[in-house]
Motif scaffolding. Structure first.
Motif, PDB file in Angstrom:
ATOM      1  N   ASP A   1      20.825  14.089  11.731  1.00 53.80           N
ATOM      2  CA  ASP A   1      20.245  13.477  12.919  1.00 53.80           C
ATOM      3  C   ASP A   1      19.176  14.333  13.584  1.00 53.80           C
ATOM      4  O   ASP A   1      18.307  13.818  14.285  1.00 53.80           O
ATOM      5  CB  ASP A   1      21.348  13.185  13.950  1.00 53.80           C
ATOM      6  CG  ASP A   1      22.335  12.133  13.452  1.00 53.80           C
ATOM      7  OD1 ASP A   1      21.919  11.294  12.619  1.00 53.80           O
ATOM      8  OD2 ASP A   1      23.502  12.168  13.879  1.00 53.80           O
ATOM      9  N   ARG A   2      19.215  15.666  13.383  1.00 50.59           N
ATOM     10  CA  ARG A   2      18.317  16.549  14.117  1.00 50.59           C
ATOM     11  C   ARG A   2      17.328  17.321  13.238  1.00 50.59           C
ATOM     12  O   ARG A   2      16.205  17.582  13.657  1.00 50.59           O
ATOM     13  CB  ARG A   2      19.139  17.561  14.930  1.00 50.59           C
ATOM     14  CG  ARG A   2      19.979  16.919  16.027  1.00 50.59           C
ATOM     15  CD  ARG A   2      20.775  17.974  16.777  1.00 50.59           C
ATOM     16  NE  ARG A   2      21.586  17.396  17.828  1.00 50.59           N
ATOM     17  CZ  ARG A   2      21.177  17.226  19.072  1.00 50.59           C
ATOM     18  NH1 ARG A   2      19.964  17.609  19.422  1.00 50.59           N
ATOM     19  NH2 ARG A   2      21.969  16.684  19.982  1.00 50.59           N
TER      20      ARG A   2
ATOM     21  N   GLU B   1      14.720  18.135  10.227  1.00 52.50           N
ATOM     22  CA  GLU B   1      13.699  17.420   9.457  1.00 52.50           C
ATOM     23  C   GLU B   1      12.864  18.423   8.680  1.00 52.50           C
ATOM     24  O   GLU B   1      12.354  19.393   9.248  1.00 52.50           O
ATOM     25  CB  GLU B   1      12.814  16.614  10.411  1.00 52.50           C
ATOM     26  CG  GLU B   1      11.690  15.859   9.756  1.00 52.50           C
ATOM     27  CD  GLU B   1      10.861  15.099  10.777  1.00 52.50           C
ATOM     28  OE1 GLU B   1       9.688  15.502  10.983  1.00 52.50           O
ATOM     29  OE2 GLU B   1      11.387  14.160  11.388  1.00 52.50           O
TER      30      GLU B   1
ATOM     31  N   TRP C   1      13.624  20.923  14.430  1.00 52.28           N
ATOM     32  CA  TRP C   1      14.968  20.668  14.943  1.00 52.28           C
ATOM     33  C   TRP C   1      14.838  19.971  16.283  1.00 52.28           C
ATOM     34  O   TRP C   1      14.248  20.504  17.213  1.00 52.28           O
ATOM     35  CB  TRP C   1      15.742  21.975  15.087  1.00 52.28           C
ATOM     36  CG  TRP C   1      17.130  21.790  15.625  1.00 52.28           C
ATOM     37  CD1 TRP C   1      17.499  21.852  16.946  1.00 52.28           C
ATOM     38  CD2 TRP C   1      18.313  21.492  14.886  1.00 52.28           C
ATOM     39  NE1 TRP C   1      18.848  21.615  17.066  1.00 52.28           N
ATOM     40  CE2 TRP C   1      19.382  21.400  15.826  1.00 52.28           C
ATOM     41  CE3 TRP C   1      18.580  21.309  13.533  1.00 52.28           C
ATOM     42  CZ2 TRP C   1      20.682  21.121  15.426  1.00 52.28           C
ATOM     43  CZ3 TRP C   1      19.885  21.030  13.139  1.00 52.28           C
ATOM     44  CH2 TRP C   1      20.911  20.940  14.072  1.00 52.28           C
ATOM     45  N   GLY C   2      15.375  18.753  16.356  1.00 48.95           N
ATOM     46  CA  GLY C   2      15.255  17.976  17.579  1.00 48.95           C
ATOM     47  C   GLY C   2      16.352  18.292  18.571  1.00 48.95           C
ATOM     48  O   GLY C   2      17.537  18.054  18.297  1.00 48.95           O
ATOM     49  N   PHE C   3      15.972  18.828  19.727  1.00 46.34           N
ATOM     50  CA  PHE C   3      16.939  19.088  20.789  1.00 46.34           C
ATOM     51  C   PHE C   3      17.248  17.809  21.565  1.00 46.34           C
ATOM     52  O   PHE C   3      18.362  17.623  22.053  1.00 46.34           O
ATOM     53  CB  PHE C   3      16.402  20.161  21.734  1.00 46.34           C
ATOM     54  CG  PHE C   3      16.301  21.512  21.098  1.00 46.34           C
ATOM     55  CD1 PHE C   3      17.427  22.305  20.923  1.00 46.34           C
ATOM     56  CD2 PHE C   3      15.080  21.988  20.645  1.00 46.34           C
ATOM     57  CE1 PHE C   3      17.339  23.552  20.330  1.00 46.34           C
ATOM     58  CE2 PHE C   3      14.980  23.239  20.051  1.00 46.34           C
ATOM     59  CZ  PHE C   3      16.112  24.025  19.886  1.00 46.34           C
ATOM     60  N   THR C   4      16.231  16.971  21.699  1.00 43.24           N
ATOM     61  CA  THR C   4      16.369  15.663  22.331  1.00 43.24           C
ATOM     62  C   THR C   4      15.557  14.678  21.502  1.00 43.24           C
ATOM     63  O   THR C   4      14.825  15.083  20.588  1.00 43.24           O
ATOM     64  CB  THR C   4      15.836  15.680  23.776  1.00 43.24           C
ATOM     65  OG1 THR C   4      14.396  15.718  23.756  1.00 43.24           O
ATOM     66  CG2 THR C   4      16.366  16.880  24.561  1.00 43.24           C
ATOM     67  N   PRO C   5      15.646  13.383  21.770  1.00 43.31           N
ATOM     68  CA  PRO C   5      14.810  12.432  21.035  1.00 43.31           C
ATOM     69  C   PRO C   5      13.312  12.707  21.164  1.00 43.31           C
ATOM     70  O   PRO C   5      12.529  12.279  20.309  1.00 43.31           O
ATOM     71  CB  PRO C   5      15.190  11.080  21.653  1.00 43.31           C
ATOM     72  CG  PRO C   5      16.585  11.271  22.139  1.00 43.31           C
ATOM     73  CD  PRO C   5      16.626  12.685  22.633  1.00 43.31           C
TER      74      PRO C   5
ATOM     75  N   ALA D   1      11.268  18.753  20.105  1.00 48.34           N
ATOM     76  CA  ALA D   1      11.725  19.404  18.878  1.00 48.34           C
ATOM     77  C   ALA D   1      11.068  20.774  18.736  1.00 48.34           C
ATOM     78  O   ALA D   1       9.910  20.964  19.114  1.00 48.34           O
ATOM     79  CB  ALA D   1      11.386  18.547  17.657  1.00 48.34           C
TER      80      ALA D   1
END
Length: 209
Positions: free
Chosen positions: A129-130, A132, A172-176, A179
């Protein structure tokens, strides 16, 4: 007057490795995304794209340039930064435009500096989910300046031109919308005395629209 550079690595070998990495990421992306997977609906600065973002990164550059006779001061690395924006025309494939400042190198009692505009095709592969992974390949239009005392016979002045570029990275996505990004790139730049690559390793942040 042309000089041998410090590195003997073939630019074609480096380009082949970069192309292979780009192909691997694109292959993983294609395998993970069904053909009918919907494209996220969001804004983008770039036309004909969605899922847009803007990013700001900073790090270190390393020039692969002629160092001069043994004993002369030489520093091929400096602080560098990049401002970029991108968007996707497919869930896993898109385009990115960036402005890069490679900083300065010091050699032959003078200095060399470079800036550039980059256009790249991007392939990305979400891992969970986070996380990429992504790879890119494209071209950089560089503008450079080289100075040195005439005694060394180094061609000096300004130069510009187009050159191959490629890179790999992860986000790395901390929130939508926010990143963190870690990235390595290689750009082939045009200097007054030669055409040579410069590496760029950066960390930064992206804001996703």
């Amino acid at each position: 007057m042309r000089h041998a550079r410090r590195s003997s690595t073939s630019p074609w070998l480096i380009a082949a490795i970069g192309g292979a990495l780009f192909g691997v990421v694109c292959g993983v992306a294609r395998a993970q995304a069904p053909a009918d997977a919907p494209m996220p609906s969001s804004r983008s600065i770039l036309p004909f794209t969605q899922a847009g973002y803007v990013g700001l990164s900073g790090g270190r550059s390393r020039y692969d340039l002629y160092a001069g006779p043994s004993g002369l001061a030489y520093d091929d690395s400096d602080t560098a930064w990049k401002l970029s924006t991108g968007g996707y025309f497919h869930r896993n494939f898109g385009v990115e435009v960036g402005y890069l400042d490679f900083g300065r190198a010091y050699r032959l009692d003078g200095r060399t500096k470079a800036r550039g505009l980059n256009l790249s095709l991007v392939g990305r592969a979400p891992i969970g989910d986070r996380l990429e992974l992504f790879a890119k390949a494209g071209t950089t239009y560089s503008r450079t300046f080289t100075s040195a005392p005439p005694v060394y016979g180094l061609q000096t002045g300004r130069n510009s031109g187009m050159g191959l570029s490629f890179g790999v990275g992860a986000s790395w996505g901390f929130t939508p919308n926010i990143a963190a990004v870690l990235e390595w790139e290689r750009h082939r730049l045009h200097f007054a005395d030669d055409t040579a690559p410069a590496d760029l390793a950066t960390v930064g942040v992206r804001y996703r629209f």
